[in-house]
Design a protein around this motif. Structure first.
Motif, PDB file in Angstrom:
ATOM      1  N   VAL B 154      37.188  36.955 116.605  1.00 25.67           N
ATOM      2  CA  VAL B 154      38.375  36.161 116.303  1.00 25.67           C
ATOM      3  C   VAL B 154      38.121  35.290 115.069  1.00 25.67           C
ATOM      4  CG1 VAL B 154      39.844  34.290 117.121  1.00 25.67           C
ATOM      5  CG2 VAL B 154      39.231  36.154 118.668  1.00 25.67           C
ATOM      6  N   GLY B 155      36.964  34.670 115.027  1.00 25.39           N
ATOM      7  CA  GLY B 155      36.647  33.824 113.880  1.00 25.39           C
ATOM      8  C   GLY B 155      36.712  34.594 112.577  1.00 25.39           C
ATOM      9  N   VAL B 156      36.157  35.761 112.578  1.00 27.25           N
ATOM     10  CA  VAL B 156      36.172  36.582 111.369  1.00 27.25           C
ATOM     11  C   VAL B 156      37.591  36.986 111.003  1.00 27.25           C
ATOM     12  CG1 VAL B 156      35.638  38.899 110.531  1.00 27.25           C
ATOM     13  CG2 VAL B 156      33.837  37.484 111.505  1.00 27.25           C
ATOM     14  N   THR B 157      38.356  37.400 111.995  1.00 33.85           N
ATOM     15  CA  THR B 157      39.716  37.857 111.722  1.00 33.85           C
ATOM     16  C   THR B 157      40.564  36.712 111.176  1.00 33.85           C
ATOM     17  OG1 THR B 157      39.510  39.434 113.550  1.00 33.85           O
ATOM     18  CG2 THR B 157      41.716  39.024 112.703  1.00 33.85           C
ATOM     19  N   LEU B 158      40.446  35.540 111.788  1.00 37.99           N
ATOM     20  CA  LEU B 158      41.201  34.389 111.296  1.00 37.99           C
ATOM     21  C   LEU B 158      40.812  34.068 109.860  1.00 37.99           C
ATOM     22  CD1 LEU B 158      41.223  32.001 114.395  1.00 37.99           C
ATOM     23  CD2 LEU B 158      43.093  33.388 113.507  1.00 37.99           C
ATOM     24  N   MET B 159      39.527  34.126 109.589  1.00 36.16           N
ATOM     25  CA  MET B 159      39.081  33.803 108.244  1.00 36.16           C
ATOM     26  C   MET B 159      39.604  34.813 107.234  1.00 36.16           C
ATOM     27  SD  MET B 159      35.326  32.645 106.984  1.00 36.16           S
ATOM     28  CE  MET B 159      35.538  31.114 107.881  1.00 36.16           C
ATOM     29  N   LEU B 160      39.641  36.064 107.632  1.00 39.10           N
ATOM     30  CA  LEU B 160      40.166  37.083 106.721  1.00 39.10           C
ATOM     31  C   LEU B 160      41.665  36.901 106.504  1.00 39.10           C
ATOM     32  CD1 LEU B 160      38.239  40.297 107.806  1.00 39.10           C
ATOM     33  CD2 LEU B 160      38.053  39.044 105.654  1.00 39.10           C
ATOM     34  N   ILE B 161      42.375  36.558 107.567  1.00 39.90           N
ATOM     35  CA  ILE B 161      43.818  36.348 107.421  1.00 39.90           C
ATOM     36  C   ILE B 161      44.097  35.196 106.467  1.00 39.90           C
ATOM     37  CG2 ILE B 161      45.869  35.499 108.624  1.00 39.90           C
ATOM     38  CD1 ILE B 161      45.067  37.142 111.020  1.00 39.90           C
ATOM     39  N   ALA B 162      43.261  34.175 106.546  1.00 36.87           N
ATOM     40  CA  ALA B 162      43.497  32.989 105.717  1.00 36.87           C
ATOM     41  C   ALA B 162      43.213  33.256 104.247  1.00 36.87           C
ATOM     42  CB  ALA B 162      42.637  31.828 106.211  1.00 36.87           C
ATOM     43  N   GLU B 163      42.517  34.329 103.966  1.00 35.85           N
ATOM     44  CA  GLU B 163      42.184  34.598 102.569  1.00 35.85           C
ATOM     45  C   GLU B 163      43.313  35.326 101.852  1.00 35.85           C
ATOM     46  OE1 GLU B 163      38.563  36.709 102.480  1.00 35.85           O
ATOM     47  OE2 GLU B 163      37.335  34.917 102.710  1.00 35.85           O
ATOM     48  N   PRO B 164      43.393  35.110 100.527  1.00 35.73           N
ATOM     49  CA  PRO B 164      44.351  35.890  99.747  1.00 35.73           C
ATOM     50  C   PRO B 164      44.050  37.377  99.908  1.00 35.73           C
ATOM     51  CG  PRO B 164      43.414  34.124  98.425  1.00 35.73           C
ATOM     52  CD  PRO B 164      42.645  34.171  99.708  1.00 35.73           C
ATOM     53  N   VAL B 165      45.103  38.178  99.969  1.00 33.57           N
ATOM     54  CA  VAL B 165      44.926  39.600 100.258  1.00 33.57           C
ATOM     55  C   VAL B 165      43.916  40.252  99.321  1.00 33.57           C
ATOM     56  CG1 VAL B 165      46.087  41.832 100.349  1.00 33.57           C
ATOM     57  CG2 VAL B 165      47.255  39.795 101.174  1.00 33.57           C
ATOM     58  N   GLU B 166      44.004  39.910  98.046  1.00 33.17           N
ATOM     59  CA  GLU B 166      43.151  40.618  97.088  1.00 33.17           C
ATOM     60  C   GLU B 166      41.681  40.232  97.218  1.00 33.17           C
ATOM     61  OE1 GLU B 166      45.440  38.502  96.389  1.00 33.17           O
ATOM     62  OE2 GLU B 166      44.775  36.964  94.959  1.00 33.17           O
ATOM     63  N   GLU B 167      41.443  39.108  97.920  1.00 33.50           N
ATOM     64  CA  GLU B 167      40.042  38.689  98.068  1.00 33.50           C
ATOM     65  C   GLU B 167      39.427  39.138  99.377  1.00 33.50           C
ATOM     66  OE1 GLU B 167      39.109  34.615  97.493  1.00 33.50           O
ATOM     67  OE2 GLU B 167      40.308  34.435  95.671  1.00 33.50           O
ATOM     68  N   ASN B 169      37.540  40.671 102.021  1.00 37.57           N
ATOM     69  CA  ASN B 169      36.377  41.539 101.921  1.00 37.57           C
ATOM     70  C   ASN B 169      35.955  41.943 103.331  1.00 37.57           C
ATOM     71  OD1 ASN B 169      34.050  42.832 101.400  1.00 37.57           O
ATOM     72  ND2 ASN B 169      33.170  41.225 100.112  1.00 37.57           N
ATOM     73  N   LEU B 170      36.208  43.192 103.638  1.00 33.88           N
ATOM     74  CA  LEU B 170      35.935  43.642 105.002  1.00 33.88           C
ATOM     75  C   LEU B 170      34.452  43.657 105.330  1.00 33.88           C
ATOM     76  CD1 LEU B 170      38.573  46.368 105.807  1.00 33.88           C
ATOM     77  CD2 LEU B 170      38.370  44.022 106.611  1.00 33.88           C
ATOM     78  N   GLU B 171      33.647  43.507 104.318  1.00 34.24           N
ATOM     79  CA  GLU B 171      32.219  43.490 104.595  1.00 34.24           C
ATOM     80  C   GLU B 171      31.852  42.294 105.471  1.00 34.24           C
ATOM     81  OE1 GLU B 171      28.163  44.309 102.051  1.00 34.24           O
ATOM     82  OE2 GLU B 171      30.088  44.155 101.040  1.00 34.24           O
ATOM     83  N   LEU B 172      32.608  41.206 105.314  1.00 30.94           N
ATOM     84  CA  LEU B 172      32.392  40.069 106.207  1.00 30.94           C
ATOM     85  C   LEU B 172      32.498  40.516 107.656  1.00 30.94           C
ATOM     86  CD1 LEU B 172      32.215  37.031 106.915  1.00 30.94           C
ATOM     87  CD2 LEU B 172      34.701  36.937 106.686  1.00 30.94           C
ATOM     88  N   SER B 173      33.487  41.349 107.911  1.00 34.88           N
ATOM     89  CA  SER B 173      33.679  41.827 109.277  1.00 34.88           C
ATOM     90  C   SER B 173      32.540  42.735 109.725  1.00 34.88           C
ATOM     91  CB  SER B 173      35.013  42.577 109.380  1.00 34.88           C
ATOM     92  OG  SER B 173      35.104  43.238 110.622  1.00 34.88           O
ATOM     93  N   THR B 174      32.253  43.737 108.949  1.00 32.07           N
ATOM     94  CA  THR B 174      31.226  44.696 109.383  1.00 32.07           C
ATOM     95  C   THR B 174      29.876  44.020 109.526  1.00 32.07           C
ATOM     96  OG1 THR B 174      30.742  45.335 107.117  1.00 32.07           O
ATOM     97  CG2 THR B 174      32.414  46.605 108.275  1.00 32.07           C
ATOM     98  N   MET B 175      29.608  43.100 108.620  1.00 31.57           N
ATOM     99  CA  MET B 175      28.308  42.439 108.685  1.00 31.57           C
ATOM    100  C   MET B 175      28.191  41.575 109.936  1.00 31.57           C
ATOM    101  SD  MET B 175      26.743  39.680 106.029  1.00 31.57           S
ATOM    102  CE  MET B 175      25.581  38.491 106.676  1.00 31.57           C
ATOM    103  N   THR B 176      29.227  40.778 110.188  1.00 36.22           N
ATOM    104  CA  THR B 176      29.192  39.923 111.376  1.00 36.22           C
ATOM    105  C   THR B 176      29.168  40.777 112.638  1.00 36.22           C
ATOM    106  OG1 THR B 176      30.600  38.423 110.108  1.00 36.22           O
ATOM    107  CG2 THR B 176      30.251  37.917 112.425  1.00 36.22           C
ATOM    108  N   ARG B 177      29.957  41.805 112.628  1.00 31.69           N
ATOM    109  CA  ARG B 177      29.992  42.723 113.759  1.00 31.69           C
ATOM    110  C   ARG B 177      28.598  43.260 114.074  1.00 31.69           C
ATOM    111  NH1 ARG B 177      32.196  48.397 112.124  1.00 31.69           N
ATOM    112  NH2 ARG B 177      30.067  48.418 111.348  1.00 31.69           N
TER     113      ARG B 177
END
Lengths: 240, 240
Positions: B154-167, B169-177
């Motif tokens: 959830v933390g990762v997803t919220l952080m990604l949502i809060a970011e501008p679309v062009e920025e 970076n799904l690597e944040l997700s895969t790495m944390t995962r």
DNA sequence: CACTTCATATAGCAACGCTATAGGTGCTAG
DNA sequence: CTAGCACCTATAGCGTTGCTATATGAAGTG
């Protein structure tokens, strides 16, 4: 019930907002509550802070000083990853002690609009992780590690805040914290890899547990409990 | 611009709310927008759903079916931890494709009030982790692992949502995962940060046995015996 | 038909964030 | 001293929010 009339209205507004954010339980905080407590009227607020969020941002800046002070104040332990651990704990502690303020800072999420403070918190973490990187203790670039750890940290804190106070289990925090730090660290010292993980079953697990228990004389159970436990274990493991 | 008048108002309200939640960019969604789009008046909404949040909950239930369908639909790969990985990705994907709906489901955080869906998502994850536990692949009780992983997710997803679309970076997700899964898993050379290797294997085996027993409803012990046995097992496995 | 029950509409309340306008205050310039 | 000028604050109220007391219609049941 109003504030010291000596202070300038701007300060009174800040203090009133901070107090309401800190103490209001559950419900939201309105501009009217704030201005009433500060002893001023609405236009004063908007003159000084633009809008409600501007006021909150100002409060957050002050709160952030406190947060940062907490993050910085402990002397570096010489063990950067240990410091990261403490930053994590401090973050959670801050969130739980001032949940409303924390929610304004980290929980006010809207698409494509990132709370300003996130970048700051990220920078703090990154700084510390950089030391770890210099010491060769992490296997991931500090920036990415900081983002990742912060995301997990925020996620955990939000989840804890959402829980009823009596159910809050800080183990969720420590466990997630150690998972994240462990995963990015190069410290490979880890015992006890499970060899036969492929086709474990009740029987295999029971046998393994049985052997391990007898070897290590676990002290989690009393001797009589253990005796009965082992008997049942034997019944299970010899059944198929 | 209103909805099909054939459908019952309740359905029209649900569809209108879902559509507005899916399409509204940035700003909030008001009851008046919803009732206008649905072609009904305010009391109709409150008659059927109690309040605004009740309507959103209902929308979320529908959205949750979709979410769960995504979580369940891929055939089990036989590798539970790989499935957990896919559940994580699906979770993030859902959040990014329907950010407003996601924020209503997971981002609407207030102290001591937990969105209902969190428990469901947790249960789904726990179920999968239970399989991993039976296979002896994790070194943490499935429930705690599920909570921890979900919080990070959830933390990762919220952080990604809060970011501008062009920025984003799904690597944040895969790495944390991968960090989270890696840290709870036993199948790598590195494994968990357990100091005492003997005790660690007790823990792993106990967790596996516990999961297996609950899954297979072993009839080797009477129910009262089993209850006590499981309690002891829990005591052992939750001690680190 | 009478009666209850459910579902929807009319109209409006209190609270919200915010602002157009005007008046008061203290400063500096003439 | 006074005039003018920023700066600051208050009066009053706008538009919108979530929600509801009350009334009316429709639909089923005796």
């Amino acid at each position: 019930m109003s504030f010291d009339d000596q202070l300038p209205p701007k300060v009174r507004l800040l203090r009133a907002a901070a107090e309401l954010l800190a103490n209001s339980e559950g419900s939201a905080v309105s501009t009217r509550q704030i201005t009433a407590l500060a002893g001023v009227t609405a236009p004063t607020l908007y003159h000084h802070f633009g809008d409600k969020e501007g006021l909150f941002d100002a409060v957050v800046s002050a709160g952030f000083e406190e947060y940062v002070a907490g993050e910085r104040d402990f002397a570096p332990s010489g063990e950067p990853l240990e410091d990261v651990r403490r930053m994590w704990d401090n973050h959670v502690q801050f969130g739980l002690s001032q949940p409303h303020l924390y929610l304004v800072m980290f929980g006010n999420i809207r698409p494509e609009s990132r709370p300003a403070i996130v970048a700051d918190a990220e920078a703090l973490l990154e700084e510390m992780l950089n030391k770890a990187a210099i010491a060769g203790q992490i296997n991931v670039p500090p920036r990415e590690a900081a983002r990742s750890i912060l995301a997990a940290n925020v996620g955990v804190t939000l989840m804890l805040i959402a829980e009823p106070v009596e159910e809050r289990n800080l183990e969720l925090s420590t466990m997630t914290r150690d998972s994240m730090i462990f995963a990015v660290s190069t410290d490979t010292a880890r015992g006890a890899a499970q060899e036969d993980s492929g086709k474990s079953s009740v029987v295999v697990a029971a046998i393994a547990l049985n052997a391990a228990l007898q070897a290590s004389h676990s002290d989690q159970l009393s001797s009589s409990e253990l005796k009965l436990f082992l008997e049942w274990l034997h019944r299970i493991s010899s059944s198929s």
